[in-house]
Design a protein around this motif. Structure first.
Motif, PDB file in Angstrom:
ATOM      1  N   GLU A  94      56.916  51.047  52.721  1.00 17.57           N
ATOM      2  CA  GLU A  94      55.681  50.458  52.206  1.00 17.57           C
ATOM      3  C   GLU A  94      55.754  48.945  52.027  1.00 17.57           C
ATOM      4  OE1 GLU A  94      54.077  52.792  48.899  1.00 17.57           O
ATOM      5  OE2 GLU A  94      55.229  54.498  49.663  1.00 17.57           O
ATOM      6  N   SER A  97      55.451  47.501  55.428  1.00 13.62           N
ATOM      7  CA  SER A  97      54.068  47.624  55.895  1.00 13.62           C
ATOM      8  C   SER A  97      53.167  46.585  55.246  1.00 13.62           C
ATOM      9  CB  SER A  97      53.540  49.032  55.603  1.00 13.62           C
ATOM     10  OG  SER A  97      54.254  50.004  56.345  1.00 13.62           O
ATOM     11  N   ALA A  98      53.391  46.311  53.967  1.00 12.61           N
ATOM     12  CA  ALA A  98      52.583  45.304  53.281  1.00 12.61           C
ATOM     13  C   ALA A  98      52.758  43.936  53.938  1.00 12.61           C
ATOM     14  CB  ALA A  98      52.974  45.236  51.809  1.00 12.61           C
ATOM     15  N   VAL A 101      50.848  43.956  57.259  1.00 10.39           N
ATOM     16  CA  VAL A 101      49.400  43.829  57.068  1.00 10.39           C
ATOM     17  C   VAL A 101      49.034  42.370  56.823  1.00 10.39           C
ATOM     18  CG1 VAL A 101      47.464  44.418  55.553  1.00 10.39           C
ATOM     19  CG2 VAL A 101      49.078  46.194  56.261  1.00 10.39           C
ATOM     20  N   ILE A 109      43.788  43.578  56.063  1.00  9.33           N
ATOM     21  CA  ILE A 109      43.733  43.487  54.594  1.00  9.33           C
ATOM     22  C   ILE A 109      42.463  44.151  54.072  1.00  9.33           C
ATOM     23  CG2 ILE A 109      43.591  41.905  52.625  1.00  9.33           C
ATOM     24  CD1 ILE A 109      45.225  39.894  54.313  1.00  9.33           C
ATOM     25  N   VAL A 112      42.718  47.899  53.462  1.00  4.60           N
ATOM     26  CA  VAL A 112      43.394  48.233  52.205  1.00  4.60           C
ATOM     27  C   VAL A 112      42.461  47.985  51.023  1.00  4.60           C
ATOM     28  CG1 VAL A 112      45.366  47.724  50.720  1.00  4.60           C
ATOM     29  CG2 VAL A 112      45.636  47.672  53.214  1.00  4.60           C
ATOM     30  N   HIS A 138      48.209  53.659  48.960  1.00  5.39           N
ATOM     31  CA  HIS A 138      49.483  53.308  49.587  1.00  5.39           C
ATOM     32  C   HIS A 138      49.507  53.705  51.066  1.00  5.39           C
ATOM     33  CE1 HIS A 138      51.981  51.831  46.203  1.00  5.39           C
ATOM     34  NE2 HIS A 138      51.038  52.436  45.503  1.00  5.39           N
ATOM     35  N   VAL A 141      47.826  51.106  53.274  1.00  6.65           N
ATOM     36  CA  VAL A 141      48.672  49.951  53.601  1.00  6.65           C
ATOM     37  C   VAL A 141      49.484  50.244  54.857  1.00  6.65           C
ATOM     38  CG1 VAL A 141      50.582  48.494  52.821  1.00  6.65           C
ATOM     39  CG2 VAL A 141      48.805  49.199  51.201  1.00  6.65           C
ATOM     40  N   HIS A 184      46.191  47.513  42.029  1.00 14.25           N
ATOM     41  CA  HIS A 184      46.529  47.359  43.442  1.00 14.25           C
ATOM     42  C   HIS A 184      45.839  46.147  44.076  1.00 14.25           C
ATOM     43  CE1 HIS A 184      47.774  51.594  42.871  1.00 14.25           C
ATOM     44  NE2 HIS A 184      48.645  51.323  43.812  1.00 14.25           N
ATOM     45  N   THR A 188      46.508  43.053  47.581  1.00 13.00           N
ATOM     46  CA  THR A 188      45.692  42.388  48.604  1.00 13.00           C
ATOM     47  C   THR A 188      45.628  40.883  48.354  1.00 13.00           C
ATOM     48  OG1 THR A 188      43.704  43.029  47.347  1.00 13.00           O
ATOM     49  CG2 THR A 188      44.319  44.403  49.228  1.00 13.00           C
ATOM     50  N   MET A 191      48.704  39.588  49.908  1.00  9.31           N
ATOM     51  CA  MET A 191      48.626  39.603  51.372  1.00  9.31           C
ATOM     52  C   MET A 191      47.927  38.362  51.907  1.00  9.31           C
ATOM     53  SD  MET A 191      47.613  43.590  52.037  1.00  9.31           S
ATOM     54  CE  MET A 191      48.817  44.922  51.883  1.00  9.31           C
ATOM     55  N   MET A 202      54.687  44.327  46.722  1.00 12.78           N
ATOM     56  CA  MET A 202      54.779  45.774  46.918  1.00 12.78           C
ATOM     57  C   MET A 202      56.129  46.294  46.436  1.00 12.78           C
ATOM     58  SD  MET A 202      53.499  48.666  47.860  1.00 12.78           S
ATOM     59  CE  MET A 202      52.247  48.732  49.158  1.00 12.78           C
TER      60      MET A 202
END
Length: 216
Positions: A94, A97-98, A101, A109, A112, A138, A141, A184, A188, A191, A202
């Motif tokens: 994760e 992956s964040a 992204v 973005i 998400v 999650h 993402v 959460h 973003t 990101m 994350m």
């Protein structure tokens, strides 16, 4: 939740038996220390012993039950190492992956962010509802990272009965489901700053969950 007879649907009986037994563990109907006798489970589920045996062996491979006797198993206590391994695996998938992204930019973005908005609007209140919405965030993402292998890895981690039990127990500690989901947005925001910042946020988010469960 109690174990109900399995109807004759399209799902393989072993898979359905696995789902029913693991959900009973998740609901607390089969807490750690519970004895699982193959013949008794087959009778309650109204299926033959073979799919029940296959389901129990799958649970054994996942470390959730251990054999006790010729035809029985016992629900295991969750060890600290189980908790560590699951959260370490989540970080690997994760947090990466964040960062990805963030590298892909605004279209990814936005996927998400929209999922977070939908989760907050869902009005989740129970532990089960919060768990489901948190998982959806999650997963979004990982999906937005546009790597199907990562998505398969995510599902493999979260679909394990052990993971379900661990993560559900954590969310039972959460007093405010809305706050748990709203936080959460920090992800973003990160990101939009930088990929490495998204990774760190994350990573820290998952570590906070791990510590809350471990200390709780």
């Amino acid at each position: 939740m109690v174990l109900q007879p399995i109807g004759r649907g399209g799902t393989p009986l072993a898979d359905e038996a696995y789902r029913r037994i693991s959900e009973a563990m998740l609901a607390g109907d089969l807490p750690p220390g519970s004895r699982l006798v193959m013949d008794a489970l087959a009778e309650r589920l109204e299926i033959s012993r073979t799919p029940v045996r296959d389901a129990l062996r799958r649970l054994e491979r996942e470390g959730l039950v251990e054999p006790t006797g010729r035809k029985g198993y016992t629900v295991r206590e969750i060890a600290t190492t189980d908790l560590e391994h699951l959260y370490e695996s989540r970080i690997a998938v994760e947090a990466f992956s964040a960062r990805r992204v963030a590298e892909l930019g605004e279209p990814a973005i936005h996927i998400v962010e929209q999922t977070i908005e939908d989760a907050v609007k869902s009005g989740a209140q129970t532990a089960a509802e919060t768990y489901h919405q948190n998982r959806m965030i999650h997963r979004s993402v990982v999906e937005a990272a546009a790597n199907p292998i990562l998505t398969e890895m995510f599902d493999s981690i979260w679909d394990r009965a052990k993971a379900l039990q661990i993560f559900e127990q954590f969310h039972k500690l959460a007093a405010d489901a809305g706050e748990l989901l709203t936080e959460h947005y920090e992800l973003t925001d990160a990101m939009r700053v930088a990929p490495d910042h998204a990774y760190e946020v994350m990573h820290q988010h998952i570590i906070v969950g791990y510590k809350a469960h471990k200390d709780g």
